[in-house]
Design an enzyme around this catalytic site. Structure first.
Site, PDB file in Angstrom:
ATOM      1  N   PRO A 276       0.829  -1.209   0.000  1.00  0.00           N
ATOM      2  CG  PRO A 276       0.046  -0.960   2.196  1.00  0.00           C
ATOM      3  CD  PRO A 276       0.851  -1.870   1.309  1.00  0.00           C
ATOM      4  NE  ARG A 314      -3.742  11.893  -6.838  1.00  0.00           N
ATOM      5  CZ  ARG A 314      -5.030  11.984  -6.635  1.00  0.00           C
ATOM      6  NH1 ARG A 314      -5.543  13.008  -6.000  1.00  0.00           N
ATOM      7  NH2 ARG A 314      -5.832  11.023  -7.035  1.00  0.00           N
ATOM      8  CB  CYS A 346       1.485  30.551 -18.041  1.00  0.00           C
ATOM      9  SG  CYS A 346       2.179  31.883 -17.072  1.00  0.00           S
TER      10      CYS A 346
HETATM   11  C1  PLP Z   1       1.847   2.138  -7.450  1.00  0.00           C
HETATM   12  C2  PLP Z   1       2.109   0.793  -6.956  1.00  0.00           C
HETATM   13  C3  PLP Z   1       1.738   0.435  -5.661  1.00  0.00           C
HETATM   14  C4  PLP Z   1       1.032   1.366  -4.711  1.00  0.00           C
HETATM   15  O1  PLP Z   1      -0.229   1.766  -5.126  1.00  0.00           O
HETATM   16  P1  PLP Z   1      -1.140   2.596  -4.109  1.00  0.00           P
HETATM   17  O2  PLP Z   1      -2.368   2.867  -4.869  1.00  0.00           O
HETATM   18  O3  PLP Z   1      -0.397   3.834  -3.774  1.00  0.00           O
HETATM   19  O4  PLP Z   1      -1.385   1.745  -2.917  1.00  0.00           O
HETATM   20  C5  PLP Z   1       2.053  -0.834  -5.215  1.00  0.00           C
HETATM   21  N1  PLP Z   1       2.691  -1.708  -5.999  1.00  0.00           N
HETATM   22  C6  PLP Z   1       3.069  -1.407  -7.268  1.00  0.00           C
HETATM   23  C7  PLP Z   1       3.774  -2.415  -8.078  1.00  0.00           C
HETATM   24  C8  PLP Z   1       2.794  -0.157  -7.781  1.00  0.00           C
HETATM   25  O5  PLP Z   1       3.154   0.148  -9.032  1.00  0.00           O
END
Ligand code: PLP
Length: 421
Positions: A276, A314, A346
Site C-alpha cells: 500500500p 493530480r 500559465c
Molecule cells: C503504485 C504501486 C503500488 C502502490 O499503489 P497505491 O495505490 O499507492 O497503494 C504498489 N505496488 C506497485 C507495483 C505499484 O506500481
C-alpha cells in the site's frame, strides 16, 4: 481518520497550528502527520495479523527520507520501482531484506544495484527482464529471490491512467502464460523462484476486483506447486483507495481488505506481502497554500493561490479532486460562495477546483488541500521555475522541515552554461 482538525477556530496538524508552519516555512508547503502515518500503517499490519506478512510501503507515493524512516522504524518493508527509490529506502535505514523491487522497466544498472545492496525479492515483469536478471545474477555469483508479476486481466474499476491489471496494460505476464514462464525461471541460473506477484491498480474503491484477482492467484499458486515450484510468498500489490471527498462513501477499510485476502489465499500457507502507498500516506498530508488574490471575473470569481499544478499535479493529470478548506474555520452557517481555485502557472489546466464552495477569502488567507500526502510532493516539478515545494513533518507539538525549499540560487546552480557558448 487523520490528525488535521480545527481547534479553537483554526486548522491544526496534530498539536501544531498550520498557520505557524506557514509563517515559519512559507507557502506552498506539504505538511505530514506522523500520528496519521503510524495509525494507517498499523491498520494494514492488523489486517494481516492472522498470518506471516510484510507490509511494504510503496515508496513512489511519498519518498521523503523522513517518511520512509518513520515507516521503516515501525517495521515496514518498502516496494521500490527505481534505483533512486532503492537508494532512498536504504538511506532511510531499511535493510535490503525488506525491500521488494517492482517496475516494468528495470535497467541492468538498477538490477545490479539491488543485487549488490541486498534485495528481498525482485518482481519480474517480462521474459526479457527475467533472462537479463538471470545472466546478471549468475555472472555476479548471486541467486536472486524472484516473484513473477502476473496480469490477471481484471478490471480494477479505477481511473484509466492508474489501472494496471487488464491485459491491455503494460504490466506483468498474462496469467495464462504464467506456468510456462515459471518453468523457464526455474531452469535459469541466478534466480530462485519464491512467489507470485500481482498489482491491479491504484485508488480502488471496491473489493471485488481484488477478490477476482486473488482468486486467480490462488488457482495459479496451486498449479505452480503441482508443477514442482516452491511458492512461499504472495505479493498482492497495493492500490486500496482513500476518501478524497469528506462527504463521499468511504472506500473499504484495510481490515475488510485483509479479510478478502484471507478468504481468497489464506489457506495456501504463504507469507503475504502487500504494497500500500496511497492508503498509508494520502490522508496523512495536506498542501498548505496562501491566497495571492481574489480575482473577480465575469460570471465567476477566481481564488488565485500560491500552490500550482507543479506542486500538486493530480487535478491537472487525472482530473482528481482534493477538498480545499480554509485554515481559519468558517463560522457556523457562514455564507459560502463558489470560486474557482487556481494556481499561478500559465496554463488553464492549472485549476484545482471549479466552483469550490468556500467562505469569503482574500489575499493572505491560508487554505489546505486535503488528502495530498500521496502522489503530491513526489510528482512536483519546477515548472515555471517555481522552486520545488518543501515538506514538513509534524509529530505531536513538534515539527521539522524534511525537505527545504530551494533558493533561486540553488535552483539555478544545477544548470550550467557551456564554455563554448
Ligand atoms: C503504485 C504501486 C503500488 C502502490 O499503489 P497505491 O495505490 O499507492 O497503494 C504498489 N505496488 C506497485 C507495483 C505499484 O506500481
Amino acid at each position: 481518520m487523520d490528525h488535521f482538525n480545527y481547534h479553537g477556530g483554526e486548522l491544526w496538524a496534530e498539536d501544531v497550528p498550520l498557520a505557524r508552519i506557514a509563517a515559519e516555512v512559507g507557502t506552498p508547503v506539504y505538511v505530514y502527520s506522523a500520528a496519521t502515518l503510524t495509525r494507517h500503517f498499523g491498520l494494514f499490519r492488523q489486517a494481516l495479523d492472522w498470518t506471516e506478512h510484510l507490509v511494504c510501503f510503496a515508496v513512489k507515493a511519498n519518498s521523503n527520507l523522513a517518511v520512509l524512516k518513520l515507516l521503516g522504524d515501525l517495521g515496514a518493508g518498502m516496494d521500490v520501482v527505481s534505483g533512486g527509490e532503492y537508494a532512498r529506502a536504504r538511506a532511510a535505514g531499511v535493510p535490503g531484506e525488506r525491500i521488494v523491487f517492482s517496475g516494468v522497466g528495470k535497467t541492468l544498472a538498477e538490477m545490479r544495484q539491488a543485487i549488490e545492496g541486498g534485495i528481498r525479492q525482485v518482481n519480474i515483469e517480462s521474459e526479457p527482464e527475467m533472462r537479463a536478471l538471470s545472466d546478471l545474477a549468475a555472472g555476479m555469483g548471486a541467486e536472486v529471490p524472484v516473484a513473477i508479476r502476473v496480469n490477471p486481466d481484471v478490471d480494477a474499476k479505477t481511473h484509466e491512467k492508474i489501472a494496471t491489471g487488464k491485459s491491455e496494460n503494460k504490466f506483468g505476464i498474462p496469467i495464462a502464460k504464467a506456468r510456462q514462464v515459471y518453468a523457464e525461471a526455474a531452469s535459469l541460473p541466478g534466480l530462485r523462484v519464491v512467489g507470485v506477484d500481482v498489482h491491479i491498480g491504484s485508488q480502488l474503491t471496491d473489493l471485488e476486483p481484488y477478490r477476482a484477482a486473488y482468486a486467480k492467484v490462488a488457482e495459479l499458486t496451486r498449479a505452480l506447486r503441482a508443477d514442482g515450484h516452491v511458492i512461499s510468498r504472495l505479493d498482492l500489490g497495493g492500490g486500496l483507495g482513500i476518501p478524497y471527498r469528506r462527504d463521499n462513501n468511504a472506500p473499504p477499510l484495510p481490515i475488510e481488505y485483509g479479510q478478502v485476502i484471507r478468504e481468497t489465499v489464506g489457506d495456501l500457507g504463504c507469507e503475504i506481502e502487500i504494497e500500500p502507498g496511497r492508503n498509508i500516506v494520502g490522508n496523512a498530508g495536506v498542501l498548505l497554500s496562501r491566497v495571492i488574490w481574489l480575482k473577480e471575473g465575469e460570471g465567476r470569481d477566481f481564488l488565485i493561490v500560491d500552490a500550482a499544478m507543479n506542486d500538486l499535479l493530480r487535478p491537472a493529470m487525472y482530473g482528481a479532486h482534493h477538498d480545499i478548506v480554509p485554515v481559519v474555520e468558517p463560522e457556523l452557517g457562514a455564507a459560502l460562495r463558489p470560486v474557482d481555485v487556481v494556481g499561478p502557472v500559465c496554463e488553464s489546466g492549472d485549476t484545482f477546483q471549479k466552483a469550490a464552495e468556500l467562505p469569503p477569502l482574500g489575499a493572505g488567507d491560508l487554505v489546505a488541500f486535503r488528502s495530498a500526502g500521496a502522489y503530491g510532493a513526489v510528482m512536483a516539478s519546477e515548472y515555471n521555475s517555481r522552486p520545488l515545494v518543501p515538506e514538513v513533518l509534524v509529530r505531536g507539538d513538534q515539527f521539522a522541515v524534511i525537505r527545504a525549499r530551494p533558493t533561486f540560487e540553488e535552483m539555478l546552480a544545477r544548470d550550467s552554461i557551456p564554455e563554448w557558448l
